[in-house]
Design a protein around this motif. Structure first.
Motif, PDB file in Angstrom:
ATOM      1  N   LEU A  92      -4.266  -9.159   0.794  1.00 27.84           N
ATOM      2  CA  LEU A  92      -3.922  -9.871  -0.891  1.00 27.84           C
ATOM      3  C   LEU A  92      -3.645  -8.025  -1.240  1.00 27.84           C
ATOM      4  CD1 LEU A  92      -4.268 -10.988  -3.230  1.00 27.84           C
ATOM      5  CD2 LEU A  92      -6.897 -10.586  -3.724  1.00 27.84           C
ATOM      6  N   THR A  93      -3.596  -7.187  -0.643  1.00 25.99           N
ATOM      7  CA  THR A  93      -3.338  -6.022  -0.975  1.00 25.99           C
ATOM      8  C   THR A  93      -1.759  -5.414  -0.575  1.00 25.99           C
ATOM      9  OG1 THR A  93      -5.984  -4.856  -1.277  1.00 25.99           O
ATOM     10  CG2 THR A  93      -3.971  -3.238  -0.420  1.00 25.99           C
ATOM     11  N   TRP A  94      -2.036  -6.379   0.599  1.00 24.42           N
ATOM     12  CA  TRP A  94      -0.487  -5.473   0.967  1.00 24.42           C
ATOM     13  C   TRP A  94       0.722  -6.521  -0.043  1.00 24.42           C
ATOM     14  CZ3 TRP A  94       1.886  -4.387   6.492  1.00 24.42           C
ATOM     15  CH2 TRP A  94       0.634  -2.996   6.269  1.00 24.42           C
ATOM     16  N   ARG A  95      -0.381  -8.179  -0.705  1.00 18.76           N
ATOM     17  CA  ARG A  95       0.761  -9.183  -0.962  1.00 18.76           C
ATOM     18  C   ARG A  95       0.995  -7.927  -2.023  1.00 18.76           C
ATOM     19  NH1 ARG A  95      -2.856 -12.507   1.371  1.00 18.76           N
ATOM     20  NH2 ARG A  95      -3.395 -13.248  -1.062  1.00 18.76           N
ATOM     21  N   ARG A  96       0.046  -7.375  -2.813  1.00 21.73           N
ATOM     22  CA  ARG A  96       0.241  -7.113  -4.427  1.00 21.73           C
ATOM     23  C   ARG A  96       0.556  -5.369  -4.292  1.00 21.73           C
ATOM     24  NH1 ARG A  96       1.685  -6.781  -8.377  1.00 21.73           N
ATOM     25  NH2 ARG A  96       1.509  -4.922  -9.752  1.00 21.73           N
ATOM     26  N   LEU A  97       0.691  -4.310  -3.148  1.00 18.85           N
ATOM     27  CA  LEU A  97       1.980  -4.141  -2.894  1.00 18.85           C
ATOM     28  C   LEU A  97       3.513  -4.355  -2.952  1.00 18.85           C
ATOM     29  CD1 LEU A  97      -0.125  -2.032  -0.826  1.00 18.85           C
ATOM     30  CD2 LEU A  97       0.263  -1.056  -2.814  1.00 18.85           C
ATOM     31  N   HIS A  98       3.263  -5.745  -2.094  1.00 20.37           N
ATOM     32  CA  HIS A  98       4.953  -5.572  -2.273  1.00 20.37           C
ATOM     33  C   HIS A  98       5.837  -6.787  -3.139  1.00 20.37           C
ATOM     34  CE1 HIS A  98       4.985  -7.509   1.854  1.00 20.37           C
ATOM     35  NE2 HIS A  98       4.614  -6.705   1.824  1.00 20.37           N
ATOM     36  N   ASP A  99       4.214  -6.976  -3.802  1.00 20.79           N
ATOM     37  CA  ASP A  99       5.037  -7.373  -5.950  1.00 20.79           C
ATOM     38  C   ASP A  99       5.417  -6.336  -6.586  1.00 20.79           C
ATOM     39  OD1 ASP A  99       5.057 -10.329  -7.335  1.00 20.79           O
ATOM     40  OD2 ASP A  99       3.616  -9.271  -8.122  1.00 20.79           O
ATOM     41  N   ALA A 100       5.036  -5.127  -6.435  1.00 22.78           N
ATOM     42  CA  ALA A 100       5.277  -3.953  -7.191  1.00 22.78           C
ATOM     43  C   ALA A 100       6.201  -3.096  -5.996  1.00 22.78           C
ATOM     44  CB  ALA A 100       4.204  -3.464  -7.024  1.00 22.78           C
ATOM     45  N   ASN A 101       7.376  -4.043  -5.563  1.00 25.98           N
ATOM     46  CA  ASN A 101       8.248  -3.738  -4.423  1.00 25.98           C
ATOM     47  C   ASN A 101       7.613  -1.834  -3.607  1.00 25.98           C
ATOM     48  OD1 ASN A 101      10.627  -3.808  -3.127  1.00 25.98           O
ATOM     49  ND2 ASN A 101      11.666  -2.803  -5.013  1.00 25.98           N
ATOM     50  N   ALA A 138       5.953  -1.287   0.595  1.00 23.13           N
ATOM     51  CA  ALA A 138       5.584  -2.039   1.531  1.00 23.13           C
ATOM     52  C   ALA A 138       4.825  -1.799   1.455  1.00 23.13           C
ATOM     53  CB  ALA A 138       6.418  -0.975   2.684  1.00 23.13           C
ATOM     54  N   GLY A 139       3.070  -3.315   1.854  1.00 21.33           N
ATOM     55  CA  GLY A 139       2.540  -3.325   2.762  1.00 21.33           C
ATOM     56  C   GLY A 139       2.248  -1.915   2.932  1.00 21.33           C
ATOM     57  N   PRO A 140       2.652  -1.233   4.390  1.00 17.82           N
ATOM     58  CA  PRO A 140       1.708  -0.145   5.054  1.00 17.82           C
ATOM     59  C   PRO A 140       1.231   0.916   4.196  1.00 17.82           C
ATOM     60  CG  PRO A 140       3.315  -1.084   6.423  1.00 17.82           C
ATOM     61  CD  PRO A 140       3.521  -1.501   4.977  1.00 17.82           C
ATOM     62  N   PHE A 141       1.969   1.068   2.652  1.00 17.76           N
ATOM     63  CA  PHE A 141       1.567   2.499   2.238  1.00 17.76           C
ATOM     64  C   PHE A 141       0.091   2.281   1.778  1.00 17.76           C
ATOM     65  CE2 PHE A 141       6.122   2.385   0.144  1.00 17.76           C
ATOM     66  CZ  PHE A 141       6.230   3.685  -0.066  1.00 17.76           C
ATOM     67  N   TRP A 142      -0.389   0.784   2.284  1.00 23.00           N
ATOM     68  CA  TRP A 142      -2.407   1.296   1.697  1.00 23.00           C
ATOM     69  C   TRP A 142      -2.742   2.308   2.793  1.00 23.00           C
ATOM     70  CZ3 TRP A 142      -5.952  -0.261   5.933  1.00 23.00           C
ATOM     71  CH2 TRP A 142      -6.812  -0.162   5.933  1.00 23.00           C
ATOM     72  N   PHE A 143      -2.192   2.558   3.963  1.00 19.33           N
ATOM     73  CA  PHE A 143      -2.951   3.779   4.391  1.00 19.33           C
ATOM     74  C   PHE A 143      -2.523   4.701   3.539  1.00 19.33           C
ATOM     75  CE2 PHE A 143      -1.058   0.529   7.440  1.00 19.33           C
ATOM     76  CZ  PHE A 143      -2.736   0.132   8.565  1.00 19.33           C
ATOM     77  N   LEU A 144      -2.354   4.252   2.817  1.00 16.91           N
ATOM     78  CA  LEU A 144      -1.791   6.190   2.177  1.00 16.91           C
ATOM     79  C   LEU A 144      -3.697   6.356   1.791  1.00 16.91           C
ATOM     80  CD1 LEU A 144       0.987   5.737  -0.711  1.00 16.91           C
ATOM     81  CD2 LEU A 144       0.422   7.773   1.641  1.00 16.91           C
ATOM     82  N   GLY A 145      -4.450   5.149   1.149  1.00 13.13           N
ATOM     83  CA  GLY A 145      -5.990   5.710   0.653  1.00 13.13           C
ATOM     84  C   GLY A 145      -6.312   5.805   2.059  1.00 13.13           C
ATOM     85  N   PHE A 146      -6.092   7.025   3.115  1.00  9.51           N
ATOM     86  CA  PHE A 146      -6.834   7.543   3.686  1.00  9.51           C
ATOM     87  C   PHE A 146      -7.200   9.273   3.021  1.00  9.51           C
ATOM     88  CE2 PHE A 146      -6.336   3.883   6.505  1.00  9.51           C
ATOM     89  CZ  PHE A 146      -8.169   3.531   6.511  1.00  9.51           C
ATOM     90  N   ILE A 147      -5.980   9.070   2.628  1.00  8.21           N
ATOM     91  CA  ILE A 147      -5.629  10.574   1.939  1.00  8.21           C
ATOM     92  C   ILE A 147      -7.098  11.155   1.225  1.00  8.21           C
ATOM     93  CG2 ILE A 147      -4.309  12.042   0.924  1.00  8.21           C
ATOM     94  CD1 ILE A 147      -1.943  10.328   0.938  1.00  8.21           C
ATOM     95  N   PRO A 148      -7.944  12.497   1.616  1.00  5.08           N
ATOM     96  CA  PRO A 148      -9.021  12.075   0.999  1.00  5.08           C
ATOM     97  C   PRO A 148      -8.832  12.664  -0.762  1.00  5.08           C
ATOM     98  CG  PRO A 148      -8.771  13.481   2.966  1.00  5.08           C
ATOM     99  CD  PRO A 148      -7.729  12.905   2.924  1.00  5.08           C
ATOM    100  N   LEU A 149      -9.515  11.964  -1.553  1.00  2.89           N
ATOM    101  CA  LEU A 149      -9.119  12.546  -2.730  1.00  2.89           C
ATOM    102  C   LEU A 149      -7.856  12.202  -3.362  1.00  2.89           C
ATOM    103  CD1 LEU A 149     -10.122  16.060  -3.287  1.00  2.89           C
ATOM    104  CD2 LEU A 149     -12.258  13.887  -3.266  1.00  2.89           C
ATOM    105  N   ALA A 150      -6.888  12.152  -2.660  1.00  4.20           N
ATOM    106  CA  ALA A 150      -5.571  11.236  -3.637  1.00  4.20           C
ATOM    107  C   ALA A 150      -5.409  10.441  -3.335  1.00  4.20           C
ATOM    108  CB  ALA A 150      -4.951  12.562  -3.438  1.00  4.20           C
TER     109      ALA A 150
END
Length: 147
Positions: free
Chosen positions: A100-109, A111-123
């Motif tokens: 669902l998170t990947w599809r939400r990112l797709h809707d905002a145009n 790429a799904g792998p942007f999800w991995f940015l969540g592993f950056i501490p704090l930011a």
């Protein structure tokens, strides 16, 4: 042959804009491991609210009933049972939540792998939150699978 549809008549491969709470939960489980396509903001945020409510109910049950049968000291049998049930719940929703998170990112145009940015501490989580609230973009249709 027609594409599978949900109760609203919208094909499952399309995002459901203006989804109700119940519709969003149904679509979440129908599109269990579908990383293609898009998910509207309402689909995403209604599921997020549902997941938070389930976690809150679990926490209340654990705090109030977790020590039953153990004289109020540590976790009793029911507390351990609640923990096991919650772990199973988390494992059940892990893949569809990621999808669902990947599809939400797709809707905002995005790429799904942007999800991995969540592993950056704090930011990272802040960046993802901004991405999740971005409006839908027509260009996101490039992530829809071919019909």
């Amino acid at each position: 042959m027609t594409a599978p549809q949900d109760s609203t008549g919208v094909p499952l491969w399309q995002p459901l804009y203006g989804a109700s709470f119940a519709e969003a939960i149904r679509r979440f489980f129908k599109k269990y491991s579908d990383f293609t396509g898009r998910a509207s903001r309402s689909e995403f945020w209604w599921w997020f609210l549902f997941a938070i409510l389930v976690a809150a109910v679990y926490e209340i049950l654990l705090l109030t009933l977790g020590t039953v049968g153990n004289g109020g000291r540590g976790l009793g049998f029911f507390g351990w049972l609640l923990i096991v049930v919650y772990i199973v719940w988390v494992l059940v929703i892990l893949v569809p939540s990621l999808a669902l998170t990947w599809r939400r990112l797709h809707d905002a145009n995005l790429a799904g792998p942007f999800w991995f940015l969540g592993f950056i501490p704090l930011a990272g989580p802040i960046i993802l939150l901004v991405f999740y609230v971005l409006p839908s973009k027509a260009e996101g249709a490039r992530f829809d699978r071919a019909r």
